[in-house]
Design a protein around this motif. Structure first.
Motif, PDB file in Angstrom:
ATOM      1  N   PRO A   1      12.277   6.313  19.711  1.00 41.95           N
ATOM      2  CA  PRO A   1      13.581   6.988  19.477  1.00 41.95           C
ATOM      3  C   PRO A   1      14.711   5.881  20.320  1.00 41.95           C
ATOM      4  CG  PRO A   1      12.547   7.472  22.002  1.00 41.95           C
ATOM      5  CD  PRO A   1      11.546   6.764  21.041  1.00 41.95           C
ATOM      6  N   ALA A   2      14.799   5.140  21.057  1.00 45.05           N
ATOM      7  CA  ALA A   2      16.133   4.689  21.174  1.00 45.05           C
ATOM      8  C   ALA A   2      15.818   2.984  20.270  1.00 45.05           C
ATOM      9  CB  ALA A   2      15.912   3.515  23.147  1.00 45.05           C
ATOM     10  N   GLY A   3      15.130   2.623  19.602  1.00 40.19           N
ATOM     11  CA  GLY A   3      14.690   1.518  18.271  1.00 40.19           C
ATOM     12  C   GLY A   3      15.205   0.291  18.563  1.00 40.19           C
ATOM     13  N   PHE A   4      13.760   0.242  19.468  1.00 38.08           N
ATOM     14  CA  PHE A   4      13.409  -1.072  20.144  1.00 38.08           C
ATOM     15  C   PHE A   4      12.832  -1.495  18.890  1.00 38.08           C
ATOM     16  CE2 PHE A   4      14.400   0.255  24.236  1.00 38.08           C
ATOM     17  CZ  PHE A   4      15.194  -0.920  24.428  1.00 38.08           C
ATOM     18  N   THR A   5      11.683  -0.887  18.252  1.00 32.78           N
ATOM     19  CA  THR A   5      10.752  -1.376  17.184  1.00 32.78           C
ATOM     20  C   THR A   5      12.369  -1.780  15.704  1.00 32.78           C
ATOM     21  OG1 THR A   5       9.023  -1.091  18.535  1.00 32.78           O
ATOM     22  CG2 THR A   5       9.062  -1.212  15.751  1.00 32.78           C
ATOM     23  N   THR A   6      12.379  -0.644  14.828  1.00 36.38           N
ATOM     24  CA  THR A   6      13.601  -0.590  13.925  1.00 36.38           C
ATOM     25  C   THR A   6      14.562  -0.263  14.894  1.00 36.38           C
ATOM     26  OG1 THR A   6      11.350   0.409  12.804  1.00 36.38           O
ATOM     27  CG2 THR A   6      13.345   0.880  12.220  1.00 36.38           C
ATOM     28  N   PRO A   7      15.041  -1.185  14.652  1.00 34.75           N
ATOM     29  CA  PRO A   7      16.566  -0.534  15.381  1.00 34.75           C
ATOM     30  C   PRO A   7      17.529   0.761  14.461  1.00 34.75           C
ATOM     31  CG  PRO A   7      16.364  -2.898  14.792  1.00 34.75           C
ATOM     32  CD  PRO A   7      15.212  -2.719  14.415  1.00 34.75           C
ATOM     33  N   PRO A   8      18.456   1.069  15.426  1.00 37.89           N
ATOM     34  CA  PRO A   8      18.834   2.690  14.702  1.00 37.89           C
ATOM     35  C   PRO A   8      19.829   1.765  14.332  1.00 37.89           C
ATOM     36  CG  PRO A   8      19.302   2.532  17.497  1.00 37.89           C
ATOM     37  CD  PRO A   8      18.644   1.085  16.701  1.00 37.89           C
TER      38      PRO A   8
ATOM     39  N   ASP B   1       1.170  -1.217   0.026  1.00 33.88           N
ATOM     40  CA  ASP B   1      -0.140  -0.163  -0.037  1.00 33.88           C
ATOM     41  C   ASP B   1       0.915   1.317   0.192  1.00 33.88           C
ATOM     42  OD1 ASP B   1      -1.707   2.166   0.801  1.00 33.88           O
ATOM     43  OD2 ASP B   1      -3.042   0.995   2.140  1.00 33.88           O
ATOM     44  N   ARG B   2       0.668   2.001  -1.100  1.00 31.13           N
ATOM     45  CA  ARG B   2       1.895   2.671  -1.287  1.00 31.13           C
ATOM     46  C   ARG B   2       1.724   3.835  -0.216  1.00 31.13           C
ATOM     47  NH1 ARG B   2       5.067   2.195  -5.395  1.00 31.13           N
ATOM     48  NH2 ARG B   2       5.418   0.708  -6.885  1.00 31.13           N
ATOM     49  N   SER B   3       0.207   3.848   0.111  1.00 30.55           N
ATOM     50  CA  SER B   3       0.012   5.383   0.635  1.00 30.55           C
ATOM     51  C   SER B   3       0.078   5.596   2.424  1.00 30.55           C
ATOM     52  CB  SER B   3      -1.877   5.380   1.001  1.00 30.55           C
ATOM     53  OG  SER B   3      -2.884   4.332   1.008  1.00 30.55           O
ATOM     54  N   ARG B   4      -0.064   3.866   2.529  1.00 29.93           N
ATOM     55  CA  ARG B   4       0.709   4.134   4.183  1.00 29.93           C
ATOM     56  C   ARG B   4       2.178   2.822   4.261  1.00 29.93           C
ATOM     57  NH1 ARG B   4      -2.499  -0.228   7.338  1.00 29.93           N
ATOM     58  NH2 ARG B   4      -2.701  -1.289   4.932  1.00 29.93           N
ATOM     59  N   ASN B   5       2.926   2.308   3.294  1.00 29.64           N
ATOM     60  CA  ASN B   5       3.835   1.895   3.836  1.00 29.64           C
ATOM     61  C   ASN B   5       4.953   2.220   4.140  1.00 29.64           C
ATOM     62  OD1 ASN B   5       4.376   2.401   1.084  1.00 29.64           O
ATOM     63  ND2 ASN B   5       4.249   0.789   0.621  1.00 29.64           N
ATOM     64  N   ASN B   6       4.812   3.792   3.969  1.00 30.19           N
ATOM     65  CA  ASN B   6       5.825   5.096   4.118  1.00 30.19           C
ATOM     66  C   ASN B   6       5.546   5.449   5.321  1.00 30.19           C
ATOM     67  OD1 ASN B   6       8.876   5.189   3.507  1.00 30.19           O
ATOM     68  ND2 ASN B   6       8.777   6.685   2.894  1.00 30.19           N
ATOM     69  N   THR B   7       4.523   5.904   5.514  1.00 31.50           N
ATOM     70  CA  THR B   7       3.784   6.972   6.666  1.00 31.50           C
ATOM     71  C   THR B   7       3.911   6.941   7.759  1.00 31.50           C
ATOM     72  OG1 THR B   7       2.233   7.352   5.101  1.00 31.50           O
ATOM     73  CG2 THR B   7       1.699   8.747   6.792  1.00 31.50           C
ATOM     74  N   PHE B   8       6.026   7.227   8.155  1.00 34.27           N
ATOM     75  CA  PHE B   8       6.253   7.294  10.112  1.00 34.27           C
ATOM     76  C   PHE B   8       7.236   7.549  10.265  1.00 34.27           C
ATOM     77  CE2 PHE B   8       8.518   3.365   7.331  1.00 34.27           C
ATOM     78  CZ  PHE B   8       9.711   3.588   7.923  1.00 34.27           C
ATOM     79  N   LEU B   9       7.213   8.110  10.694  1.00 35.55           N
ATOM     80  CA  LEU B   9       9.300   9.164  11.820  1.00 35.55           C
ATOM     81  C   LEU B   9       9.672   7.825  13.239  1.00 35.55           C
ATOM     82  CD1 LEU B   9       7.383  12.601  12.091  1.00 35.55           C
ATOM     83  CD2 LEU B   9       8.620  11.660  10.052  1.00 35.55           C
ATOM     84  N   TYR B  10      10.166   8.569  13.222  1.00 35.82           N
ATOM     85  CA  TYR B  10      10.458   7.676  15.069  1.00 35.82           C
ATOM     86  C   TYR B  10      11.036   8.338  16.227  1.00 35.82           C
ATOM     87  CZ  TYR B  10      13.053   5.125  10.744  1.00 35.82           C
ATOM     88  OH  TYR B  10      13.236   4.118   9.065  1.00 35.82           O
ATOM     89  N   GLU B  11      11.383   9.727  15.916  1.00 32.13           N
ATOM     90  CA  GLU B  11      11.836   9.708  17.414  1.00 32.13           C
ATOM     91  C   GLU B  11      10.674  10.127  18.701  1.00 32.13           C
ATOM     92  OE1 GLU B  11      14.818  11.290  19.630  1.00 32.13           O
ATOM     93  OE2 GLU B  11      14.875  10.722  17.123  1.00 32.13           O
ATOM     94  N   ARG B  12       9.422  10.212  17.437  1.00 33.97           N
ATOM     95  CA  ARG B  12       8.365   9.999  19.442  1.00 33.97           C
ATOM     96  C   ARG B  12       8.357   8.712  19.112  1.00 33.97           C
ATOM     97  NH1 ARG B  12       2.619  12.921  17.970  1.00 33.97           N
ATOM     98  NH2 ARG B  12       2.438  11.162  16.744  1.00 33.97           N
TER      99      ARG B  12
END
Length: 444
Positions: free
Chosen positions: A301-308, A287-298
């Motif tokens: 920030p520590a990367g427990f979901t997406t490793p730094p 889904d091009r309308s959803r698969n890149n709609t995200f940020l990290y910092e809020r």
């Protein structure tokens, strides 16, 4: 001449290959030329100005196809561009990619002396790129471009690489590719992340204000304006070695896919860990309308979901406060597959050459492409992990590791080998159409 600094992109003078997303699926080819006769080289530029597709052409007469032309510094010199003009181009461009090898991590197996001939040597003057929805239409696009160099004995084709993109949009390691791309002010083309503010035009196209308020324009203005810098790289991918490493490092198939996702930052379908942390979600990935709609910092920030240290977070830290302003290092990236795919489940190398033809597009070679390669791909000081390298494209040598933040104990993948080997590359300048005509009209 007074430098023009208005910010309305002159789309009719910008090559379409700079800003336009590519169709899916598609076929492409890269053809390199050497200029042996200055007059013939200039005639090539004149003819090319009539063949190259402009950014205003949403549909060419041949359909969703287009042709782009770029030149190395050696190519500009072969055309007789004066030295005082060459001196106004980025110094990285003037040095060439081979001379920048250590900065880029192109050492050992990726060093220029191992590159595929003629990549990285002064014989490469012109890069012609043709792109179309399928191989048959690609050949028509090449036929359309052929009058630009036909019957010019002083211009010699010296190398060709055919490429393609699968309907699945996956690259040789099996991940959906080409998901993230920025919006550029004035282009009329939306970015892939609605949470990201469009970049100032001068970050991508020369002759316009950039994020710092400056204007970079090689001189004369007619040559530099509406052009951009392009880095072409042929990257061989060791698919079997990558599969074996994942298998040997995991406890089973599910863990293997989780490790693959943690290394990339996305599941193979393209679904980001940021939005689907526990399991793959193929519908989200497509889904091009959803698969890149995200940020990290809020949120992470520590990367427990997406490793730094994962690939996509290194390549684009988004809103993270690392290395100053990540926006200053944003660029357009495009990868095109070459070579036959390795059959599913095969863990032994079959000897075939496969990988990506990678293209960077931007107005600042130093603080965009080179910075990301040296500081984010091949170092980790920016997120506090010393000299750890990107687990996928980093210049690993078997001594480094990859850390996955996890409670109560982090997970560490040791002895990362090099999965991607540079087979060659070039720094190029992609002129505007007016610049191509100017080059074609040069006189001794």
């Amino acid at each position: 001449m007074t430098e023009r600094t208005h910010d309305t992109l002159e789309l009719g003078d910008i090559q379409r290959g700079v800003l336009s997303p590519r169709p899916t699926p598609y076929a492409a080819t890269y053809i390199l030329f050497r200029i042996d006769d200055r007059a013939h080289g200039r005639e090539l530029m004149r003819r090319a100005s009539e063949v190259v597709t402009a950014a205003t052409d949403s549909m060419s007469p041949l359909g969703e196809t287009w042709v782009s032309i770029a030149l190395t510094c050696s190519g500009l010199r072969a055309l007789g561009v004066p030295q005082e003009s060459l001196d106004t181009f980025a110094w990285e461009f003037r040095q060439g990619m081979a001379a920048r090898a250590k900065v880029l991590g192109d050492t050992g197996e990726s060093a220029p002396e191992t590159w595929e001939t003629p990549l990285g040597i002064s014989d490469v003057h012109v890069v012609l790129t043709a792109l179309a929805p399928d191989p048959a239409q690609l050949e028509k696009a090449i036929d359309h471009a052929r009058p630009a160099y036909h019957r010019l004995p002083g211009v010699t084709a010296i190398w060709r690489q055919d490429c393609y993109a699968l309907p699945t949009e996956t690259e040789p390691f099996g991940y959906r590719d080409g998901i993230s791309h920025p919006a550029v002010e004035g282009s009329g083309i939306a970015g892939s992340n609605p949470l990201e503010t469009p970049l100032k035009a001068g970050e991508i196209v020369l002759g316009y204000r950039d994020e710092l308020g400056g204007v970079q324009t090689p001189q004369p203005d007619v040559l530099g304006r509406n052009g951009t810098y392009v880095a072409f790289r042929k990257l061989h991918q060791r698919v079997a070695a990558f599969r074996r490493y994942l298998k040997d490092s995991s406890t089973g198939p599910e863990d293997e896919e989780l490790l693959a996702a943690k290394i990339m930052g996305r599941w193979r379908s393209g679904a980001p860990l940021a939005l689907s942390p526990l399991r793959d979600d193929p519908a989200l990935g497509a889904d091009r309308s959803r698969n890149n709609t995200f940020l990290y910092e809020r949120e992470d920030p520590a990367g427990f979901t997406t490793p730094p240290g994962c690939h996509i977070r290194r390549a684009n830290p988004r809103d993270a406060a690392v290395a100053g302003a990540p926006r200053l290092h944003r660029m357009i990236r495009r990868g095109t597959v070459y070579g036959p795919p390795l059959a599913e489940g095969i863990l032994e190398d079959d000897g075939a050459d496969r990988g990506l033809m990678f293209t960077f597009i931007g107005a600042h070679l130093g603080r965009q492409f080179e910075f990301v390669q040296s500081q984010w791909m091949n170092d980790s000081v920016f997120f506090g992990s010393g000299d750890a390298r990107d687990p996928i494209v980093g210049s690993n040598d078997g001594t480094g590791d990859f850390t996955i933040p996890r409670r109560p104990v982090r997970r560490r993948l040791p002895s990362l080998p090099r999965f991607v080997v540079t087979r060659g590359g070039e720094y190029c300048f992609m002129p505007g159409l007016s610049a191509l005509r100017w080059l074609g009209a040069l006189k001794d």
